[in-house]
Design an enzyme around this catalytic site. Structure first.
Site, PDB file in Angstrom:
ATOM      1  N   GLU A  94     -39.099  12.661 -46.598  1.00 33.89           N
ATOM      2  CA  GLU A  94     -39.414  13.719 -45.605  1.00 33.89           C
ATOM      3  C   GLU A  94     -38.254  13.896 -44.629  1.00 33.89           C
ATOM      4  O   GLU A  94     -38.446  14.033 -43.422  1.00 33.89           O
ATOM      5  CB  GLU A  94     -40.701  13.367 -44.839  1.00 33.89           C
ATOM      6  CG  GLU A  94     -41.904  13.141 -45.737  1.00 33.89           C
ATOM      7  CD  GLU A  94     -43.212  12.914 -44.988  1.00 33.89           C
ATOM      8  OE1 GLU A  94     -43.258  13.179 -43.770  1.00 33.89           O
ATOM      9  OE2 GLU A  94     -44.165  12.456 -45.622  1.00 33.89           O
ATOM     10  N   ASP A 114     -35.592  14.801 -42.090  1.00 33.39           N
ATOM     11  CA  ASP A 114     -35.121  15.777 -41.112  1.00 33.39           C
ATOM     12  C   ASP A 114     -34.442  15.017 -39.985  1.00 33.39           C
ATOM     13  O   ASP A 114     -34.522  13.787 -39.919  1.00 33.39           O
ATOM     14  CB  ASP A 114     -36.206  16.767 -40.630  1.00 33.39           C
ATOM     15  CG  ASP A 114     -37.493  16.133 -40.152  1.00 33.39           C
ATOM     16  OD1 ASP A 114     -37.461  14.954 -39.745  1.00 33.39           O
ATOM     17  OD2 ASP A 114     -38.536  16.807 -40.167  1.00 33.39           O
ATOM     18  N   HIS A 162     -37.758  10.705 -40.771  1.00 31.17           N
ATOM     19  CA  HIS A 162     -37.768  11.702 -39.690  1.00 31.17           C
ATOM     20  C   HIS A 162     -36.848  11.168 -38.588  1.00 31.17           C
ATOM     21  O   HIS A 162     -37.275  10.411 -37.716  1.00 31.17           O
ATOM     22  CB  HIS A 162     -39.195  11.916 -39.163  1.00 31.17           C
ATOM     23  CG  HIS A 162     -40.099  12.564 -40.158  1.00 31.17           C
ATOM     24  ND1 HIS A 162     -39.905  13.864 -40.587  1.00 31.17           N
ATOM     25  CD2 HIS A 162     -41.180  12.109 -40.824  1.00 31.17           C
ATOM     26  CE1 HIS A 162     -40.844  14.177 -41.470  1.00 31.17           C
ATOM     27  NE2 HIS A 162     -41.630  13.126 -41.633  1.00 31.17           N
ATOM     28  N   ASN A 179     -45.880   5.469 -48.630  1.00 30.82           N
ATOM     29  CA  ASN A 179     -44.970   6.341 -47.876  1.00 30.82           C
ATOM     30  C   ASN A 179     -45.166   6.128 -46.373  1.00 30.82           C
ATOM     31  O   ASN A 179     -46.299   6.082 -45.893  1.00 30.82           O
ATOM     32  CB  ASN A 179     -45.319   7.800 -48.245  1.00 30.82           C
ATOM     33  CG  ASN A 179     -44.310   8.816 -47.775  1.00 30.82           C
ATOM     34  OD1 ASN A 179     -43.109   8.669 -48.043  1.00 30.82           O
ATOM     35  ND2 ASN A 179     -44.769   9.853 -47.088  1.00 30.82           N
ATOM     36  N   GLU A 223     -48.656   6.216 -44.208  1.00 37.10           N
ATOM     37  CA  GLU A 223     -48.682   5.817 -42.789  1.00 37.10           C
ATOM     38  C   GLU A 223     -49.813   4.866 -42.430  1.00 37.10           C
ATOM     39  O   GLU A 223     -50.573   5.113 -41.493  1.00 37.10           O
ATOM     40  CB  GLU A 223     -48.746   7.077 -41.900  1.00 37.10           C
ATOM     41  CG  GLU A 223     -47.577   8.016 -42.137  1.00 37.10           C
ATOM     42  CD  GLU A 223     -47.600   9.248 -41.229  1.00 37.10           C
ATOM     43  OE1 GLU A 223     -48.588   9.458 -40.509  1.00 37.10           O
ATOM     44  OE2 GLU A 223     -46.598   9.998 -41.243  1.00 37.10           O
TER      45      GLU A 223
HETATM   46  C1  XIL Z   1     -46.749  17.679 -41.374  1.00 42.15           C
HETATM   47  C2  XIL Z   1     -46.635  19.113 -41.839  1.00 42.15           C
HETATM   48  O1  XIL Z   1     -45.280  19.409 -42.092  1.00 42.15           O
HETATM   49  C3  XIL Z   1     -47.184  20.053 -40.799  1.00 42.15           C
HETATM   50  O2  XIL Z   1     -47.201  21.381 -41.281  1.00 42.15           O
HETATM   51  C4  XIL Z   1     -48.595  19.630 -40.424  1.00 42.15           C
HETATM   52  O3  XIL Z   1     -49.072  20.440 -39.363  1.00 42.15           O
HETATM   53  C5  XIL Z   1     -48.619  18.176 -40.008  1.00 42.15           C
HETATM   54  O4  XIL Z   1     -48.076  17.376 -41.038  1.00 42.15           O
HETATM   55  N1  XIL Z   1     -45.604  12.764 -42.013  1.00 42.15           N
HETATM   56  C6  XIL Z   1     -46.166  13.214 -43.170  1.00 42.15           C
HETATM   57  C7  XIL Z   1     -46.314  14.656 -43.393  1.00 42.15           C
HETATM   58  O5  XIL Z   1     -46.456  12.422 -44.069  1.00 42.15           O
HETATM   59  O6  XIL Z   1     -47.448  14.969 -44.158  1.00 42.15           O
HETATM   60  C8  XIL Z   1     -46.349  15.433 -42.110  1.00 42.15           C
HETATM   61  O7  XIL Z   1     -46.351  16.813 -42.406  1.00 42.15           O
HETATM   62  C9  XIL Z   1     -45.174  15.052 -41.238  1.00 42.15           C
HETATM   63  C10 XIL Z   1     -45.231  13.588 -40.895  1.00 42.15           C
END
Ligand code: XIL
Length: 484
Positions: free
Chosen positions: A267, A269, A239, A202, A161
């Site tokens: 990641e 969802d 996401h 990422n 990020e």
């Molecule tokens: C999130 C975790 O799932 C949570 O448990 C934590 O509180 C915050 O981070 N992008 C990412 C992940 O790269 O590491 C993040 O994970 C979600 C967003």
């Protein structure tokens, strides 16, 4: 911070040919009934299907059973982040992540390392480091963490990020003190630390190639490839919001892959307002299928990881107010419509597995320990303090069955000599009363073959003060062990 995408119809690719290449090895590795797991379906075309998991949920069911039977990859959700792994300068704590690594290895799962350099979940002390030292602090962190896990990590998210939505660099301590070159520096350091691990950049909101952020990441990777900065992969966090999977996702994956790198969905969802409507749950089923198709349509897309397993362990409800139900399993870890459509799109069978119907939480019943015969000398224990800081320490315990009879179910007892206390233990269940400690096996590490050493050996974090000497005597199922 998460952009809303326009909903468009997705291009559907015929997938029948994928069924032809069903890999036998995958079936052997994941022996869940029939070819009905996500892992098996993904393996048929060489894709890993992973989940982000949490060390402190391992042992809970049906969570753990689903992870073991449906997935063949894991990403530690938080355990490899700087905040956890280097909480104070030069003091490393790999215990929670080690727990995930050992779980994954004992189940033949690939591990994505997440993440080495990120502005968020960064240890507080890093922001107080003088500007002139940030580069060496960053490189030292990368080297120490990657060295610890060397040989065990499939892909590492080296930098996470680093871009704003408008394509400019995010302002953080690394960017501000080192400048634009910090990302290239991080990748160069990472390659030297573990030359066999693949290295990813990422990010989120890069799944639509028309976005400024996607274009900025693309340009960076292009320049890395042109100038020889080592990069192997881009991770698309994915996401998503229900109904808003970008229509050009597959084209975006292909565009990046054409730079000569792998692409991964890291990641995944797909959130919606809660309580979920059936219209949204159906749309989500379409979304997950479209994501699977996008990956299958790109030969260099080799991993789809969902960011969690089910609603109870998802980060969404706690992060996006009023949103949730973003994963494949519901609040009771029952598979949702998205599970079936995702599995089908991966080329699997539509048979829905029936995870143990409980309402979450609950721990696995442990097998009753079988007392081993043979008395003294039938076991050998090696206790090692792997790291120690202020008032905490991490230790691992290796157990060998030196008898000629297999052990099924074990209970290890010892006393701490200096009032130490176990605060978190993995690969076992612990009870401690005063200095007396009893550790019993979990559902997955009850057996120790005759003459063999336990695969997923217990480890723990503990607290100490004054002196931290190792226990000097151990019994296993009542028999005295040799201390190795
Ligand atoms: C999130 C975790 O799932 C949570 O448990 C934590 O509180 C915050 O981070 N992008 C990412 C992940 O790269 O590491 C993040 O994970 C979600 C967003």
């Amino acid at each position: 911070m998460f952009r809303h995408f326009d909903r468009k119809k997705f291009f559907v690719i015929p997938l029948a040919f994928l069924l032809l290449s069903l890999s036998l090895s995958a079936v052997v590795l994941h022996s869940a009934s029939a070819a009905s797991s996500l892992a098996q379906a993904g393996a048929a075309s060489g894709r890993t299907i992973g989940a982000a998991i949490a060390a402190n949920l391992l042992g809970n069911n049906p969570y753990t059973t689903i992870v073991q039977t449906q997935f063949d990859g894991v990403t530690p959700g938080n355990e490899m982040k700087w905040q956890t792994t280097e909480p104070s300068q030069g003091s490393f704590n790999f215990g929670p992540a080690d727990q995930i690594v050992s779980f994954a290895q004992s189940h033949n799962m690939k591990i994505r390392g997440h993440t080495l350099v990120w502005y968020n979940q960064l240890a507080g002390w890093v922001n107080n480091v003088p500007a002139s030292q940030i580069l060496s602090v960053m490189n030292n962190h990368i080297t120490a963490e990657m060295t610890h896990f060397k040989g065990n990590i499939w892909y590492w998210d080296v930098v996470n990020e680093a871009f704003n939505e408008d394509g400019t660099r995010r302002s953080d301590i690394f960017q501000n003190d080192i400048g634009n070159a910090y990302i290239a520096d991080a990748f160069t350091t990472a390659r030297a630390a573990d030359p066999n691990a693949k290295l990813c950049y990422n990010d989120y909101n890069i799944e639509d190639m028309n976005s400024a952020k996607s274009q900025a990441v693309y340009s960076m990777v292009q320049s890395f490839k042109a100038s020889g900065v080592p990069i192997d992969c881009v991770g698309f966090q994915s996401h998503f919001i229900v109904g808003q999977v970008p229509a050009d996702f597959q084209a975006t994956l292909q565009k990046f892959a054409n730079l000569g790198i792998d692409v991964q969905i890291t990641e995944l969802d797909d959130r919606m307002p809660t309580p979920a409507s059936s219209a949204n749950l159906n749309q989500q089923a379409t979304d997950y299928a479209n994501v699977a198709k996008a990956c299958l349509g790109v030969s260099r897309c080799n991993d789809i990881t969902t960011w969690g397993v089910g609603e109870p362990d998802s980060w969404v409800p706690g992060t996006f107010s009023g949103q949730g139900q973003a994963l494949l399993y519901d609040s009771n870890y029952q598979p949702k419509p998205a599970y079936t459509s995702f599995l089908n799109a991966l080329g699997g069978s539509a048979v829905i597995p029936t995870p143990t119907p409980t309402t979450g939480g609950g721990s696995t019943p442990t097998p009753t320990p079988t007392p081993i015969t043979g008395g003294s000398g039938s076991c050998s224990v090696h206790y090692v303090v792997s790291n120690q800081w202020n008032s905490g320490f991490g230790a691992s315990i290796s157990i060998t069955n030196t008898s000629s009879t297999a052990i099924n179910g074990w209970s290890l007892k010892f006393n701490f000599p200096n009032g130490q206390t176990i605060t978190q233990l993995w690969n076992g269940t612990v009870t401690q009363s005063g200095s007396s400690v009893t550790i019993t096996n979990t559902s997955y590490n009850g057996s120790i073959p005759a003459g063999g050493t336990l695969n997923s050996s217990p480890g723990f974090n503990g607290s100490w003060s004054g002196t931290n000497s190792s226990p000097t005597a151990f019994t296993l199922n009542g028999a005295t062990c040799t201390v190795a």
